[in-house]
Design an enzyme around this catalytic site. Sequence first.
Site, PDB file in Angstrom:
ATOM      1  N   SER A 126       7.755   7.077  54.109  1.00  0.00           N
ATOM      2  CA  SER A 126       7.578   6.030  55.126  1.00  0.00           C
ATOM      3  C   SER A 126       7.710   4.636  54.544  1.00  0.00           C
ATOM      4  O   SER A 126       7.922   3.670  55.281  1.00  0.00           O
ATOM      5  CB  SER A 126       6.224   6.186  55.816  1.00  0.00           C
ATOM      6  OG  SER A 126       5.172   6.028  54.887  1.00  0.00           O
TER       7      SER A 126
ATOM      8  N   HIS B  85       7.848   5.425  45.161  1.00  0.00           N
ATOM      9  CA  HIS B  85       6.463   5.522  44.699  1.00  0.00           C
ATOM     10  C   HIS B  85       6.107   6.985  44.496  1.00  0.00           C
ATOM     11  O   HIS B  85       6.551   7.853  45.239  1.00  0.00           O
ATOM     12  CB  HIS B  85       5.492   4.872  45.692  1.00  0.00           C
ATOM     13  CG  HIS B  85       5.646   5.382  47.089  1.00  0.00           C
ATOM     14  ND1 HIS B  85       6.663   4.940  47.915  1.00  0.00           N
ATOM     15  CD2 HIS B  85       4.968   6.306  47.777  1.00  0.00           C
ATOM     16  CE1 HIS B  85       6.580   5.582  49.069  1.00  0.00           C
ATOM     17  NE2 HIS B  85       5.561   6.420  49.024  1.00  0.00           N
TER      18      HIS B  85
HETATM   19  P1  AMP Z   1       5.206   7.862  51.797  1.00  0.00           P
HETATM   20  O1  AMP Z   1       4.834   8.393  53.172  1.00  0.00           O
HETATM   21  O2  AMP Z   1       5.437   8.921  50.781  1.00  0.00           O
HETATM   22  O3  AMP Z   1       6.311   6.844  51.904  1.00  0.00           O
HETATM   23  O4  AMP Z   1       3.896   7.126  51.291  1.00  0.00           O
HETATM   24  C1  AMP Z   1       3.550   5.831  51.668  1.00  0.00           C
HETATM   25  C2  AMP Z   1       2.095   5.694  51.379  1.00  0.00           C
HETATM   26  O5  AMP Z   1       1.791   4.320  51.288  1.00  0.00           O
HETATM   27  C3  AMP Z   1       1.179   6.274  52.458  1.00  0.00           C
HETATM   28  O6  AMP Z   1       0.339   7.271  51.883  1.00  0.00           O
HETATM   29  C4  AMP Z   1       0.379   5.063  52.957  1.00  0.00           C
HETATM   30  O7  AMP Z   1      -0.954   5.371  53.271  1.00  0.00           O
HETATM   31  C5  AMP Z   1       0.494   4.109  51.779  1.00  0.00           C
HETATM   32  N1  AMP Z   1       0.394   2.687  52.072  1.00  0.00           N
HETATM   33  C6  AMP Z   1       1.074   1.990  53.009  1.00  0.00           C
HETATM   34  N2  AMP Z   1       0.736   0.688  52.973  1.00  0.00           N
HETATM   35  C7  AMP Z   1      -0.172   0.560  51.968  1.00  0.00           C
HETATM   36  C8  AMP Z   1      -0.900  -0.534  51.425  1.00  0.00           C
HETATM   37  N3  AMP Z   1      -0.769  -1.797  51.896  1.00  0.00           N
HETATM   38  N4  AMP Z   1      -1.747  -0.302  50.399  1.00  0.00           N
HETATM   39  C9  AMP Z   1      -1.912   0.953  49.915  1.00  0.00           C
HETATM   40  N5  AMP Z   1      -1.247   2.026  50.378  1.00  0.00           N
HETATM   41  C10 AMP Z   1      -0.397   1.834  51.395  1.00  0.00           C
END
Ligand code: AMP
Length: 107
Positions: free
Chosen positions: A92, A97
């Site tokens: 997302s 990451h």
């Molecule tokens: P992915 O779905 O693998 O792209 O992971 C994105 C992750 O980023 C999700 O687990 C979200 O909860 C996390 N996330 C999004 N915005 C933030 C933020 N500002 N600080 C910390 N984590 C975040």
Amino acid sequence: MDCIFCKIAAGEIAAKTVAETAKTIAFWDISPQQPVHVLLVPKIHYENIAELSTGSPEHLVDLMQLGTKVAEELSTGSFRFTFNTGVEAGQSVFHVHGHITSTTPKA
Ligand code: AMP
Ligand code: ZN
């Protein structure tokens, strides 16, 4: 570019930082799915693990080393290190990451 992880890496948006090197930042996921849930983010913008691994392998190695160090510090040693790649896989945020997750935090 409007990228939230670039802004966190640059210190423009706050995050709960766990550890950091010149190339990588580790911070707690804002919406943890496990008792340990930390994100490993390179301080350089690539969309996904495939692009990072060819574009800047030195950042990938640094990220993996910091991730495993953090995982060993925060968990009993059992953990997952995952890279969701592509919308259908659950990605997302399109700044690569790694997720460190563990159900067994260190007491
Ligand atoms: P992915 O779905 O693998 O792209 O992971 C994105 C992750 O980023 C999700 O687990 C979200 O909860 C996390 N996330 C999004 N915005 C933030 C933020 N500002 N600080 C910390 N984590 C975040
Ligand atoms: Zn970015």
